[in-house]
Scaffold this motif. Structure first.
Motif, PDB file in Angstrom:
ATOM      1  N   PRO A 187     -32.635   2.547 -44.513  1.00 24.99           N
ATOM      2  CA  PRO A 187     -32.809   3.598 -43.499  1.00 24.99           C
ATOM      3  C   PRO A 187     -34.240   3.726 -43.008  1.00 24.99           C
ATOM      4  N   LEU A 188     -35.217   3.403 -43.865  1.00 24.08           N
ATOM      5  CA  LEU A 188     -36.614   3.519 -43.459  1.00 24.08           C
ATOM      6  C   LEU A 188     -36.976   2.480 -42.399  1.00 24.08           C
ATOM      7  N   PHE A 189     -36.574   1.223 -42.611  1.00 21.89           N
ATOM      8  CA  PHE A 189     -36.856   0.200 -41.606  1.00 21.89           C
ATOM      9  C   PHE A 189     -36.094   0.476 -40.310  1.00 21.89           C
ATOM     10  N   VAL A 224     -49.645  -4.825 -41.636  1.00 21.18           N
ATOM     11  CA  VAL A 224     -49.651  -3.878 -42.763  1.00 21.18           C
ATOM     12  C   VAL A 224     -48.327  -3.928 -43.514  1.00 21.18           C
ATOM     13  N   VAL A 225     -47.209  -3.896 -42.781  1.00 18.36           N
ATOM     14  CA  VAL A 225     -45.893  -3.840 -43.428  1.00 18.36           C
ATOM     15  C   VAL A 225     -45.575  -5.144 -44.150  1.00 18.36           C
ATOM     16  N   ILE A 226     -45.624  -6.262 -43.422  1.00 19.98           N
ATOM     17  CA  ILE A 226     -45.266  -7.547 -44.031  1.00 19.98           C
ATOM     18  C   ILE A 226     -46.355  -8.030 -44.978  1.00 19.98           C
ATOM     19  N   GLY A 227     -47.627  -7.818 -44.602  1.00 20.84           N
ATOM     20  CA  GLY A 227     -48.730  -8.258 -45.457  1.00 20.84           C
ATOM     21  C   GLY A 227     -48.748  -7.561 -46.797  1.00 20.84           C
ATOM     22  N   SER A 228     -48.391  -6.275 -46.830  1.00 22.57           N
ATOM     23  CA  SER A 228     -48.392  -5.544 -48.095  1.00 22.57           C
ATOM     24  C   SER A 228     -47.316  -6.083 -49.044  1.00 22.57           C
ATOM     25  N   ILE A 229     -46.193  -6.545 -48.471  1.00 20.30           N
ATOM     26  CA  ILE A 229     -45.140  -7.133 -49.318  1.00 20.30           C
ATOM     27  C   ILE A 229     -45.591  -8.492 -49.840  1.00 20.30           C
ATOM     28  N   TYR A 230     -46.125  -9.329 -48.939  1.00 23.17           N
ATOM     29  CA  TYR A 230     -46.535 -10.677 -49.326  1.00 23.17           C
ATOM     30  C   TYR A 230     -47.668 -10.641 -50.347  1.00 23.17           C
ATOM     31  N   ALA A 231     -48.597  -9.699 -50.177  1.00 23.61           N
ATOM     32  CA  ALA A 231     -49.730  -9.603 -51.093  1.00 23.61           C
ATOM     33  C   ALA A 231     -49.356  -8.953 -52.417  1.00 23.61           C
ATOM     34  N   GLY A 232     -48.168  -8.410 -52.506  1.00 18.36           N
ATOM     35  CA  GLY A 232     -47.737  -7.781 -53.750  1.00 18.36           C
ATOM     36  C   GLY A 232     -48.219  -6.355 -53.918  1.00 18.36           C
ATOM     37  N   PHE A 233     -48.783  -5.768 -52.853  1.00 16.32           N
ATOM     38  CA  PHE A 233     -49.270  -4.397 -52.941  1.00 16.32           C
ATOM     39  C   PHE A 233     -48.135  -3.373 -52.874  1.00 16.32           C
ATOM     40  N   ALA A 234     -47.008  -3.756 -52.275  1.00 15.18           N
ATOM     41  CA  ALA A 234     -45.932  -2.793 -52.075  1.00 15.18           C
ATOM     42  C   ALA A 234     -44.585  -3.488 -52.174  1.00 15.18           C
ATOM     43  N   THR A 235     -43.591  -2.743 -52.631  1.00 16.46           N
ATOM     44  CA  THR A 235     -42.217  -3.220 -52.593  1.00 16.46           C
ATOM     45  C   THR A 235     -41.696  -3.057 -51.163  1.00 16.46           C
ATOM     46  N   PRO A 236     -40.549  -3.667 -50.822  1.00 16.89           N
ATOM     47  CA  PRO A 236     -39.998  -3.450 -49.474  1.00 16.89           C
ATOM     48  C   PRO A 236     -39.786  -1.980 -49.145  1.00 16.89           C
ATOM     49  N   THR A 237     -39.350  -1.197 -50.113  1.00 18.65           N
ATOM     50  CA  THR A 237     -39.121   0.234 -49.865  1.00 18.65           C
ATOM     51  C   THR A 237     -40.431   0.952 -49.572  1.00 18.65           C
ATOM     52  N   GLU A 238     -41.467   0.651 -50.360  1.00 13.07           N
ATOM     53  CA  GLU A 238     -42.771   1.277 -50.133  1.00 13.07           C
ATOM     54  C   GLU A 238     -43.360   0.841 -48.791  1.00 13.07           C
ATOM     55  N   ALA A 239     -43.208  -0.456 -48.473  1.00 10.92           N
ATOM     56  CA  ALA A 239     -43.715  -0.952 -47.193  1.00 10.92           C
ATOM     57  C   ALA A 239     -42.974  -0.307 -46.028  1.00 10.92           C
ATOM     58  N   ALA A 267     -41.709   2.720 -46.017  1.00 12.44           N
ATOM     59  CA  ALA A 267     -42.229   4.088 -45.881  1.00 12.44           C
ATOM     60  C   ALA A 267     -43.567   4.083 -45.130  1.00 12.44           C
ATOM     61  N   VAL A 268     -44.426   3.107 -45.465  1.00 12.35           N
ATOM     62  CA  VAL A 268     -45.698   2.970 -44.752  1.00 12.35           C
ATOM     63  C   VAL A 268     -45.444   2.669 -43.275  1.00 12.35           C
ATOM     64  N   GLY A 269     -44.447   1.818 -43.006  1.00  3.96           N
ATOM     65  CA  GLY A 269     -44.113   1.481 -41.632  1.00  3.96           C
ATOM     66  C   GLY A 269     -43.655   2.680 -40.826  1.00  3.96           C
ATOM     67  N   VAL A 270     -42.869   3.554 -41.446  1.00  3.14           N
ATOM     68  CA  VAL A 270     -42.409   4.763 -40.757  1.00  3.14           C
ATOM     69  C   VAL A 270     -43.590   5.664 -40.409  1.00  3.14           C
ATOM     70  N   VAL A 271     -44.475   5.861 -41.385  1.00  2.00           N
ATOM     71  CA  VAL A 271     -45.660   6.694 -41.132  1.00  2.00           C
ATOM     72  C   VAL A 271     -46.503   6.083 -40.013  1.00  2.00           C
ATOM     73  N   GLY A 272     -46.706   4.753 -40.077  1.00  2.00           N
ATOM     74  CA  GLY A 272     -47.484   4.085 -39.042  1.00  2.00           C
ATOM     75  C   GLY A 272     -46.836   4.203 -37.671  1.00  2.00           C
ATOM     76  N   ALA A 273     -45.514   4.066 -37.621  1.00  2.00           N
ATOM     77  CA  ALA A 273     -44.807   4.182 -36.347  1.00  2.00           C
ATOM     78  C   ALA A 273     -44.919   5.593 -35.781  1.00  2.00           C
ATOM     79  N   LEU A 274     -44.834   6.601 -36.645  1.00  2.00           N
ATOM     80  CA  LEU A 274     -44.982   7.987 -36.195  1.00  2.00           C
ATOM     81  C   LEU A 274     -46.386   8.238 -35.638  1.00  2.00           C
ATOM     82  N   ILE A 275     -47.399   7.686 -36.314  1.00  2.00           N
ATOM     83  CA  ILE A 275     -48.784   7.854 -35.850  1.00  2.00           C
ATOM     84  C   ILE A 275     -48.975   7.166 -34.497  1.00  2.00           C
ATOM     85  N   LEU A 276     -48.485   5.922 -34.383  1.00  5.75           N
ATOM     86  CA  LEU A 276     -48.618   5.195 -33.121  1.00  5.75           C
ATOM     87  C   LEU A 276     -47.869   5.893 -31.997  1.00  5.75           C
TER      88      LEU A 276
END
Length: 434
Positions: free
Chosen positions: A65-67, A233-248, A250-259
């Protein structure tokens, strides 16, 4: 009763329900319930309740649902509209000129929407009027958009890859990473076909537009930076291991709202519409997944997957022969079902065969998505065709003819993936080593 006869009865019942217009999720649940009730002594009601509940609270499913919401938010912003002006100065010099904007725009928007239908509607609304105004060939305008919009299924964050990951119980992060190179390959093939076509039809192109000075090009491209930044930010955070898909997500939703807020398109109405659209889509997919999970369990109780796998195994098909047979099967199914339905309907039966053949499930997920992409541009239920029919003055058959060359490009991409599996497995293997 013989499992082969049981399989035929259940498949016939499922096809009959679908033909009558019964919702896919409800049809799956009915067939699963009757399969257990009629052919086994197990408690069908209890199994249905526990299976659907267990499927619905899967943590991996939280990213879905987040994506979807992220794509719905961006669908309502002006960021997509900046794609044409940002890409045109860089692509007008290529053979095929501004037709390449369809391909690159679809690739970029697919990387933030995860949906083929949303990609078709959003990019088509922007590029079709611009290309028609410049007198580009109508067949190539519609065909290139129909084909390129299927990238919404493959380029992460892909909604259908999340569905496959949940159904096949494989890593969604690795699936996302695996989809990057095949997505770029498809973009290259689409652009290559446009260049090849332009070489034989130079009379169908308008005069080449004057080249812009470099500084002016960079200014025009500035509107693309916010969306590219969100993708990174979204795909790079997953590839770099900084975030799971779910966390990424959530970051994407926040980023989309800001944009959306910064672009001036955020309002209570657009926010409400984005939530409503994401909720409807999520509920539809979740119900289908629940019904498919229950049908998978029912199939297990009746012994159909084991029997079918043994039957296919008796032919002693090589991996290549099995994949060719599955490709034909999925193309035929794609003429009548949407992509998500194909994944969840076939997972319980196909996965045992695939595993028995020694095929990597991450690679198979990418292969399956590319084949399913064809269903978006094949009548009678190709959703991209319906969207383009509504946006243009052509009937469905005309749109399908225009999209057919790009259907063949997808067939070529499937064979390339089979012949060179490293296209899909290279990045996930590097991710594992890292």
């Amino acid at each position: 009763m013989d499992p082969n006869l049981v399989a035929l009865l259940l498949i016939g019942l499922l096809l009959a329900l679908l033909a009558l217009g019964v919702w896919v999720a409800l049809a799956l649940t009915i067939v699963g319930y009757l399969g257990i009730a009629w052919f086994t002594g197990a408690p069908a009601g209890a199994i249905m309740a526990t299976t659907i509940w267990g499927q619905s609270w899967s943590w991996a499913l939280t990213a879905l649902p987040l994506f979807i919401w992220m794509g719905e938010i961006l669908y309502r912003t002006r960021l997509a509209a900046s794609m044409f002006t940002g890409l045109a100065p860089w692509l007008t010099g290529l053979p095929g000129q501004l037709l390449h904007v369809n391909v690159v725009s679809c690739g970029l928007f697919a990387a933030v929407s995860g949906s083929s239908a949303a990609t078709t509607a959003t990019i088509g609304r922007i590029t079709i009027p611009e290309l028609e105004k410049r007198a580009y060939d109508q067949r190539m305008i519609v065909g290139s958009l129909a084909g390129s919009a299927t990238l919404g299924f493959l380029i992460p964050p892909s909604i259908i890859l999340i569905v496959y990951g949940v159904a096949a119980e494989v890593s969604i992060s690795r699936l996302f990473i695996a989809g990057i190179l095949p997505g770029l390959m498809l973009m290259g093939l689409f652009m290559g076909y446009i260049m090849l076509w332009s070489a034989f039809h130079r009379d169908r192109f308008p005069p080449r537009e004057a080249s812009m000075p470099m500084l002016q090009r960079l200014r025009a491209t500035a509107g693309l930076f916010p969306m590219i930044g969100l993708i990174v930010v979204v795909i790079g955070s997953i590839y770099a291991g900084f975030a799971t898909p779910t966390e990424a997500a959530a970051v994407g939703v926040v980023g989309a709202l800001i944009l959306s807020a910064l672009s001036g398109t955020m309002s209570w109405a657009s926010f409400r519409d984005s939530v409503e659209g994401a909720t409807k889509t999520t509920c539809m997919i979740t119900l289908i997944l629940g019904g498919a999970a229950f049908l998978s369990v029912a199939m297990g109780f009746t012994g159909i997957p084991r029997t079918l796998a043994a039957w296919v195994g008796s032919f002693e098909l090589s991996q290549f022969q099995l994949l060719i047979a599955l490709t034909v099967l999925f193309i035929v199914m794609g003429c009548f079902l949407d992509g998500i339905s194909i994944v969840v309907l076939t997972a319980s039966v196909i996965m045992p065969m695939v595993q028995a053949a020694g095929i990597d499930l991450i690679w198979f997920g990418i292969y399956l998505v590319i084949v399913i992409e064809m269903s978006q541009i094949t009548p009678p239920v190709g959703i991209n065709l319906f969207i383009l029919q509504a946006m243009t003055r052509h009937d469905l058959l005309q749109v399908a003819k225009m999209a057919f060359p790009f259907f063949l490009v997808l067939v070529l991409a499937t064979f390339l993936l089979i012949l060179f599996p490293g296209i899909a497995t290279l990045l996930p293997s590097l991710m594992t080593r890292g």
